[in-house]
Design an enzyme around this catalytic site. Structure first.
Site, PDB file in Angstrom:
ATOM      1  N   PRO A 159       0.089   0.434  -5.018  1.00  8.71           N
ATOM      2  CA  PRO A 159      -0.743   0.816  -4.298  1.00  8.71           C
ATOM      3  C   PRO A 159      -2.552   0.930  -4.779  1.00  8.71           C
ATOM      4  O   PRO A 159      -2.911   1.251  -3.950  1.00  8.71           O
ATOM      5  CB  PRO A 159      -0.527   2.261  -4.344  1.00  8.71           C
ATOM      6  CG  PRO A 159       1.119   2.300  -5.761  1.00  8.71           C
ATOM      7  CD  PRO A 159       0.973   1.020  -6.131  1.00  8.71           C
ATOM      8  N   GLU A 187       7.375   4.678 -12.708  1.00  6.92           N
ATOM      9  CA  GLU A 187       6.204   5.205 -12.825  1.00  6.92           C
ATOM     10  C   GLU A 187       5.094   3.495 -13.100  1.00  6.92           C
ATOM     11  O   GLU A 187       3.905   4.119 -12.482  1.00  6.92           O
ATOM     12  CB  GLU A 187       5.679   5.674 -13.517  1.00  6.92           C
ATOM     13  CG  GLU A 187       6.327   7.209 -13.145  1.00  6.92           C
ATOM     14  CD  GLU A 187       7.564   7.690 -13.516  1.00  6.92           C
ATOM     15  OE1 GLU A 187       8.300   7.281 -13.428  1.00  6.92           O
ATOM     16  OE2 GLU A 187       7.791   7.544 -11.993  1.00  6.92           O
ATOM     17  N   ARG A 229       5.741 -15.692  10.335  1.00  6.86           N
ATOM     18  CA  ARG A 229       5.720 -15.482  11.767  1.00  6.86           C
ATOM     19  C   ARG A 229       4.274 -16.539  11.667  1.00  6.86           C
ATOM     20  O   ARG A 229       4.036 -17.168  13.215  1.00  6.86           O
ATOM     21  CB  ARG A 229       5.446 -13.821  11.956  1.00  6.86           C
ATOM     22  CG  ARG A 229       3.856 -13.089  12.502  1.00  6.86           C
ATOM     23  CD  ARG A 229       4.105 -11.603  13.006  1.00  6.86           C
ATOM     24  NE  ARG A 229       4.372 -11.541  14.633  1.00  6.86           N
ATOM     25  CZ  ARG A 229       3.443 -12.004  14.544  1.00  6.86           C
ATOM     26  NH1 ARG A 229       1.872 -11.882  14.090  1.00  6.86           N
ATOM     27  NH2 ARG A 229       3.010 -12.007  16.310  1.00  6.86           N
ATOM     28  N   ASP A 282      -1.845 -11.808  20.567  1.00  3.34           N
ATOM     29  CA  ASP A 282      -1.832 -11.574  19.039  1.00  3.34           C
ATOM     30  C   ASP A 282      -3.076 -10.625  19.465  1.00  3.34           C
ATOM     31  O   ASP A 282      -4.296 -10.543  19.638  1.00  3.34           O
ATOM     32  CB  ASP A 282      -1.532 -11.790  17.760  1.00  3.34           C
ATOM     33  CG  ASP A 282      -0.193 -11.719  17.972  1.00  3.34           C
ATOM     34  OD1 ASP A 282       0.786 -12.413  18.531  1.00  3.34           O
ATOM     35  OD2 ASP A 282      -0.470 -12.208  16.362  1.00  3.34           O
TER      36      ASP A 282
HETATM   37  C1  4G0 Z   1       2.928  -0.511  -8.753  1.00  2.87           C
HETATM   38  C2  4G0 Z   1       3.311  -0.572  -3.423  1.00  2.87           C
HETATM   39  C3  4G0 Z   1       4.210  -0.173  -8.815  1.00  2.87           C
HETATM   40  C4  4G0 Z   1       2.567   0.890  -9.522  1.00  2.87           C
HETATM   41  C5  4G0 Z   1       4.417  -0.646  -4.865  1.00  2.87           C
HETATM   42  C6  4G0 Z   1       4.068   1.622  -8.227  1.00  2.87           C
HETATM   43  C7  4G0 Z   1       3.343   1.996  -2.548  1.00  2.87           C
HETATM   44  C8  4G0 Z   1       2.807   0.250  -2.813  1.00  2.87           C
HETATM   45  C9  4G0 Z   1       5.050   0.756  -7.900  1.00  2.87           C
HETATM   46  C10 4G0 Z   1       3.431   2.114  -8.832  1.00  2.87           C
HETATM   47  C11 4G0 Z   1       4.304   1.411  -4.528  1.00  2.87           C
HETATM   48  C12 4G0 Z   1       2.008   0.119  -1.231  1.00  2.87           C
HETATM   49  C13 4G0 Z   1       0.964   2.591 -10.035  1.00  2.87           C
HETATM   50  C14 4G0 Z   1       2.318   3.948  -8.656  1.00  2.87           C
HETATM   51  C15 4G0 Z   1       6.005   0.704  -6.662  1.00  2.87           C
HETATM   52  N1  4G0 Z   1       4.504   2.210  -3.411  1.00  2.87           N
HETATM   53  N2  4G0 Z   1       0.985   0.817  -1.373  1.00  2.87           N
HETATM   54  N3  4G0 Z   1       5.560   1.568  -5.521  1.00  2.87           N
HETATM   55  N4  4G0 Z   1       2.590   3.452  -9.523  1.00  2.87           N
HETATM   56  O1  4G0 Z   1       1.995  -0.624  -1.283  1.00  2.87           O
END
Ligand code: 4G0
Length: 231
Positions: free
Chosen positions: A87, A115, A152, A167
């Site tokens: 994220p 986590e 793609r 596109d």
């Molecule tokens: C690493 C990506 C992986 C850290 C992965 C969570 C949303 C996305 C994950 C975390 C994910 C996105 C720090 C919560 C696995 N969630 N928005 N979850 N943390 O691309």
């Protein structure tokens, strides 16, 4: 292009990769996808991939050793990018897909879970990419999204080059409305201009529709000069 996915859940990808356009592209060897499970690189009896966080706290943290071993099992094919889906990453968009599809021979996608991942995995990573400002259970859906968007664009995946040029986003605007037969469905008519055979008028109408849809739904996509505040 070779795409290597480091994931604790390789099964998650199998049906998506066999379906549709993506499946055909892989069959045609336009891209190859290798699914690599860090658990296969553990050395202990319980095949441990996670552990409690240093400093305390809830949840588990992915251990660095199985992830390093999984990534290092892939023979390096430059130019390559090692992408972690988190994220905290750069938001993925069409420009990223275009960059990845044209400038790299090899991608390694690391899907995190729980986590988080031990911070030392960052030493492997050349980019962090996010699907959006939300948290999921794992990086698998963002990784699959990125693969779909990149594959793609590889030559030969989508039938006609022209179809890619049309596109939405190729010109930074939303798409125009599409219609097929019948000419009238439940009283709703196909716009007359599309049945006129006047290709100039059709192209003009479609461009106007693109501008109008973009102004209404995604004004942030319009360059400052093109923002028409309408009525
Ligand atoms: C690493 C990506 C992986 C850290 C992965 C969570 C949303 C996305 C994950 C975390 C994910 C996105 C720090 C919560 C696995 N969630 N928005 N979850 N943390 O691309």
């Amino acid at each position: 292009m070779e795409i290597n996915v480091i994931t604790l859940f390789p099964d998650f990808f199998t049906s998506a990769l066999h379906a549709s356009l993506l499946g055909r592209a892989l069959k045609k060897q336009i891209a190859t996808v290798n699914l690599i499970n860090p658990r296969d690189f553990t050395t202990d009896k319980h095949r441990t991939v996670d552990d409690v966080p240093y400093g305390g706290g809830v949840g588990m943290v992915l251990k660095p050793e199985p992830i390093f071993a999984a990534v290092e099992s892939v023979p390096n094919m430059a130019p390559r990018e090692v992408i972690m889906l988190t994220p905290q990453g750069q938001r993925m968009d069409q420009n990223l897909f275009k960059d990845l599809s044209t400038n790299y021979r090899q991608l390694i996608l690391i899907c995190g879970h729980y986590e988080g991942i031990d911070e030392r995995v960052q030493h492997l990573v050349t980019r962090e990419v996010s699907l959006g400002d939300f948290v999921l259970t794992g990086g698998e859906i963002p990784a699959l999204t990125l693969m779909d968007g990149v594959i793609r664009l590889l030559p030969g995946t989508v039938g006609k080059k022209a179809s890619l040029e049309q596109d939405s986003f190729e010109d930074g605007l939303l798409d125009y409305p599409h219609y097929t037969r019948p000419p009238v469905f439940r009283g709703w008519e196909v716009p007359e201009v599309l049945r006129s055979g006047n290709h100039g008028a059709i192209a003009h109408w479609r461009h106007q529709q693109q501008l109008e849809a973009t102004r209404k739904k995604r004004p942030d996509l319009l360059p400052e000069g093109e923002i028409d505040h309408g009525q």
